[in-house]
Design a protein around this motif. Sequence first.
Motif, PDB file in Angstrom:
ATOM      1  N   ASN A 139      15.095  -6.752  -9.027  1.00  0.00           N
ATOM      2  CA  ASN A 139      15.074  -8.323  -9.627  1.00  0.00           C
ATOM      3  C   ASN A 139      13.227  -8.273  -9.430  1.00  0.00           C
ATOM      4  OD1 ASN A 139      17.249  -7.408 -10.637  1.00  0.00           O
ATOM      5  ND2 ASN A 139      17.966  -9.475  -8.727  1.00  0.00           N
ATOM      6  N   VAL A 140      11.746  -6.992  -9.035  1.00  0.00           N
ATOM      7  CA  VAL A 140      10.522  -7.447  -9.599  1.00  0.00           C
ATOM      8  C   VAL A 140      10.330  -8.135 -10.774  1.00  0.00           C
ATOM      9  CG1 VAL A 140       9.403  -7.247  -8.766  1.00  0.00           C
ATOM     10  CG2 VAL A 140      10.275  -6.735  -7.404  1.00  0.00           C
ATOM     11  N   ASP A 141       9.878  -8.884 -11.099  1.00  0.00           N
ATOM     12  CA  ASP A 141       9.464  -9.205 -12.426  1.00  0.00           C
ATOM     13  C   ASP A 141       8.157  -9.204 -12.719  1.00  0.00           C
ATOM     14  OD1 ASP A 141      10.795 -10.985 -13.159  1.00  0.00           O
ATOM     15  OD2 ASP A 141      10.492 -12.082 -12.043  1.00  0.00           O
ATOM     16  N   MET A 142       7.036  -8.487 -11.642  1.00  0.00           N
ATOM     17  CA  MET A 142       5.801  -7.559 -12.099  1.00  0.00           C
ATOM     18  C   MET A 142       5.081  -6.709 -10.836  1.00  0.00           C
ATOM     19  SD  MET A 142       2.321  -8.498 -13.260  1.00  0.00           S
ATOM     20  CE  MET A 142       1.433  -9.682 -11.929  1.00  0.00           C
ATOM     21  N   VAL A 143       5.503  -5.434 -10.746  1.00  0.00           N
ATOM     22  CA  VAL A 143       5.096  -4.792  -9.909  1.00  0.00           C
ATOM     23  C   VAL A 143       3.584  -4.240 -10.102  1.00  0.00           C
ATOM     24  CG1 VAL A 143       5.176  -2.048  -8.603  1.00  0.00           C
ATOM     25  CG2 VAL A 143       7.092  -3.706  -9.640  1.00  0.00           C
ATOM     26  N   VAL A 144       2.588  -4.168  -9.162  1.00  0.00           N
ATOM     27  CA  VAL A 144       1.149  -3.935  -9.570  1.00  0.00           C
ATOM     28  C   VAL A 144       1.091  -2.718  -8.858  1.00  0.00           C
ATOM     29  CG1 VAL A 144      -0.989  -5.064  -8.599  1.00  0.00           C
ATOM     30  CG2 VAL A 144       0.573  -6.584  -9.888  1.00  0.00           C
ATOM     31  N   GLY A 145      -0.186  -1.897  -9.484  1.00  0.00           N
ATOM     32  CA  GLY A 145      -0.062  -0.624  -9.010  1.00  0.00           C
ATOM     33  C   GLY A 145      -1.336  -0.633  -8.126  1.00  0.00           C
ATOM     34  N   ASP A 146      -1.454  -0.672  -6.514  1.00  0.00           N
ATOM     35  CA  ASP A 146      -2.478  -1.570  -6.490  1.00  0.00           C
ATOM     36  C   ASP A 146      -3.649  -0.258  -5.162  1.00  0.00           C
ATOM     37  OD1 ASP A 146      -4.134  -2.458  -4.713  1.00  0.00           O
ATOM     38  OD2 ASP A 146      -3.012  -3.032  -2.655  1.00  0.00           O
ATOM     39  N   ARG A 147      -4.257   0.179  -6.355  1.00  0.00           N
ATOM     40  CA  ARG A 147      -5.461   0.827  -6.154  1.00  0.00           C
ATOM     41  C   ARG A 147      -6.423   0.977  -4.747  1.00  0.00           C
ATOM     42  NH1 ARG A 147      -8.698   0.073 -11.173  1.00  0.00           N
ATOM     43  NH2 ARG A 147      -8.561  -1.864 -10.523  1.00  0.00           N
ATOM     44  N   LEU A 148      -6.460  -0.736  -4.982  1.00  0.00           N
ATOM     45  CA  LEU A 148      -7.668  -1.028  -4.532  1.00  0.00           C
ATOM     46  C   LEU A 148      -7.587  -0.677  -2.025  1.00  0.00           C
ATOM     47  CD1 LEU A 148      -8.790  -3.484  -5.667  1.00  0.00           C
ATOM     48  CD2 LEU A 148      -9.336  -1.558  -6.154  1.00  0.00           C
ATOM     49  N   SER A 149      -6.029  -0.697  -2.645  1.00  0.00           N
ATOM     50  CA  SER A 149      -6.068  -0.421  -0.533  1.00  0.00           C
ATOM     51  C   SER A 149      -5.262   1.057  -0.726  1.00  0.00           C
ATOM     52  CB  SER A 149      -4.306  -0.636  -0.455  1.00  0.00           C
ATOM     53  OG  SER A 149      -4.443  -2.699  -0.394  1.00  0.00           O
ATOM     54  N   SER A 150      -6.196   1.853  -0.884  1.00  0.00           N
ATOM     55  CA  SER A 150      -6.008   2.858  -0.875  1.00  0.00           C
ATOM     56  C   SER A 150      -7.234   3.895  -1.166  1.00  0.00           C
ATOM     57  CB  SER A 150      -4.468   3.915  -1.858  1.00  0.00           C
ATOM     58  OG  SER A 150      -4.711   4.090  -3.199  1.00  0.00           O
ATOM     59  N   THR A 151      -7.174   4.799  -2.400  1.00  0.00           N
ATOM     60  CA  THR A 151      -9.162   5.435  -2.632  1.00  0.00           C
ATOM     61  C   THR A 151      -9.240   5.164  -3.245  1.00  0.00           C
ATOM     62  OG1 THR A 151      -6.700   7.206  -4.237  1.00  0.00           O
ATOM     63  CG2 THR A 151      -7.084   7.482  -2.480  1.00  0.00           C
ATOM     64  N   TYR A 152      -9.044   3.691  -4.296  1.00  0.00           N
ATOM     65  CA  TYR A 152     -10.027   3.620  -5.475  1.00  0.00           C
ATOM     66  C   TYR A 152     -11.517   3.786  -5.493  1.00  0.00           C
ATOM     67  CZ  TYR A 152     -11.972   0.765  -9.227  1.00  0.00           C
ATOM     68  OH  TYR A 152     -13.098   0.508 -10.226  1.00  0.00           O
ATOM     69  N   PHE A 153     -12.142   2.794  -4.121  1.00  0.00           N
ATOM     70  CA  PHE A 153     -13.482   2.666  -3.886  1.00  0.00           C
ATOM     71  C   PHE A 153     -14.199   4.196  -3.511  1.00  0.00           C
ATOM     72  CE2 PHE A 153     -11.485  -1.462  -2.821  1.00  0.00           C
ATOM     73  CZ  PHE A 153     -12.689  -1.853  -3.391  1.00  0.00           C
ATOM     74  N   THR A 154     -13.820   4.955  -3.124  1.00  0.00           N
ATOM     75  CA  THR A 154     -13.918   6.237  -2.543  1.00  0.00           C
ATOM     76  C   THR A 154     -14.014   7.436  -4.017  1.00  0.00           C
ATOM     77  OG1 THR A 154     -11.825   7.175  -1.790  1.00  0.00           O
ATOM     78  CG2 THR A 154     -13.265   6.461  -0.450  1.00  0.00           C
ATOM     79  N   GLU A 155     -12.960   7.167  -5.247  1.00  0.00           N
ATOM     80  CA  GLU A 155     -12.929   7.468  -5.484  1.00  0.00           C
ATOM     81  C   GLU A 155     -13.367   7.455  -6.859  1.00  0.00           C
ATOM     82  OE1 GLU A 155     -11.088  10.813  -6.661  1.00  0.00           O
ATOM     83  OE2 GLU A 155     -10.605  10.685  -4.976  1.00  0.00           O
ATOM     84  N   ASN A 156     -13.721   6.069  -7.456  1.00  0.00           N
ATOM     85  CA  ASN A 156     -14.824   5.269  -8.175  1.00  0.00           C
ATOM     86  C   ASN A 156     -16.433   5.741  -8.890  1.00  0.00           C
ATOM     87  OD1 ASN A 156     -15.160   4.205 -10.446  1.00  0.00           O
ATOM     88  ND2 ASN A 156     -14.831   1.935 -10.231  1.00  0.00           N
ATOM     89  N   LYS A 157     -16.133   6.290  -9.078  1.00  0.00           N
ATOM     90  CA  LYS A 157     -18.484   6.645  -8.668  1.00  0.00           C
ATOM     91  C   LYS A 157     -19.197   5.480  -8.928  1.00  0.00           C
ATOM     92  CE  LYS A 157     -16.403  10.468  -6.869  1.00  0.00           C
ATOM     93  NZ  LYS A 157     -15.718  10.840  -7.275  1.00  0.00           N
ATOM     94  N   ARG A 158     -18.669   4.166  -9.268  1.00  0.00           N
ATOM     95  CA  ARG A 158     -19.584   2.942 -10.515  1.00  0.00           C
ATOM     96  C   ARG A 158     -19.010   1.379  -9.012  1.00  0.00           C
ATOM     97  NH1 ARG A 158     -15.221   4.055 -15.389  1.00  0.00           N
ATOM     98  NH2 ARG A 158     -14.143   4.416 -13.177  1.00  0.00           N
ATOM     99  N   PRO A 159     -20.393   1.755  -8.865  1.00  0.00           N
ATOM    100  CA  PRO A 159     -20.243   0.996  -7.301  1.00  0.00           C
ATOM    101  C   PRO A 159     -19.771  -0.721  -8.060  1.00  0.00           C
ATOM    102  CG  PRO A 159     -22.957   1.722  -7.760  1.00  0.00           C
ATOM    103  CD  PRO A 159     -21.652   2.775  -8.915  1.00  0.00           C
ATOM    104  N   PHE A 160     -20.640  -0.894  -9.437  1.00  0.00           N
ATOM    105  CA  PHE A 160     -20.236  -2.711  -9.441  1.00  0.00           C
ATOM    106  C   PHE A 160     -18.785  -2.393 -10.275  1.00  0.00           C
ATOM    107  CE2 PHE A 160     -25.488  -2.126 -10.448  1.00  0.00           C
ATOM    108  CZ  PHE A 160     -25.465  -3.263 -10.171  1.00  0.00           C
ATOM    109  N   HIS A 161     -18.193  -2.212 -10.787  1.00  0.00           N
ATOM    110  CA  HIS A 161     -16.902  -1.623 -11.286  1.00  0.00           C
ATOM    111  C   HIS A 161     -16.323  -1.546  -9.474  1.00  0.00           C
ATOM    112  CE1 HIS A 161     -16.189   0.326 -14.601  1.00  0.00           C
ATOM    113  NE2 HIS A 161     -17.301  -0.158 -14.473  1.00  0.00           N
TER     114      HIS A 161
END
Length: 313
Positions: free
Chosen positions: A104-126
């Motif tokens: 009965n969770v109302d919103m599940v957040v797909g958390d990128r920032l705790s895994s691969t986002y900072f290495t995969e994303n090539k835009r540092p300002f993002h």
Amino acid sequence: MDDIAVLIPCYNESKTIEKVITDFKNALPDAVIYVYDNNSSDGTDEIARKAGAVVRYEHMQGKGNVIRRMFREIDARCYIMTDGDDTYPAEYAPSMVKKVLERNVDMVVGDRLSSTYFTENKRPFHNFGNSLVRGSINVLFKNDIKDIMTGYRAFSYEFVKTFPVLSKGFEIETEMSIHAVDKNMFIENEIIEYRDRPDGSVSKLNTYSDGFKVLMTIAKLYRTYKPLGFFGIVSLVLAALSVGFFIPIFVDYARTGVVEKIPTLIACGFTMIAALQSVFSGLILHTMLQKNRQDFEKYLNEVNDKKREKLSK
């Protein structure tokens, strides 16, 4: 009413949309996949239709406008929202759905920032912008959402039918997060792997203009959802200015017995009055907000009743 609806807002995603649909079909074979085309000019809608998705259209430009249309038109026990750019792996969707339907969770957040986002994303300002937004909201609204701006989420029927979509563009994810926190909805994080867009797929985000819009949205929502805090800060600033300019006047008066800067003294008085008015404005709006939350709980019960009626048919 569908059991599971996969919602994919799209604008010129012909390079990736077929793979996204296929992946989510394999991950959630019982789900209905909806692609809402937002004025694409590259044939995204035809590719999606051939891939087996239900294709609909929203002609008002902007992701927020597309989400508003989706939430109005689709009834489901669980909703999965993802992007059409193939940056969110479909294999996490079953776990997210399970949390909504079984816990009965109302919103599940797909958390990128705790895994691969900072290495995969090539835009540092993002990367910097995502961290700034997460930190700002977690401090201002006292929550622990790990990824505020992710486009990969699962929702309950109750969340979707009670969420007032006000944003027109990419600020929509920030608005969702703050709404869920303010209304005391059940939120959980799901750590996901993020992958950058494949070659030939172009991001629609403008780092600076969209980032500024998100920050302005946070400020506006803080004023709306935390009026006592917002107007308390305004009051403190005004009071500090008033006292700061008054002290030299008082020192001169104590030394000479004469007030030489009458206009400044008058301005200090009006500024202090404005500070007091700001405090009382915050108190009044805070009281109104509490009443609004009580009304929301009643509305939530009505939405639950409608859900039960639809499920019984």
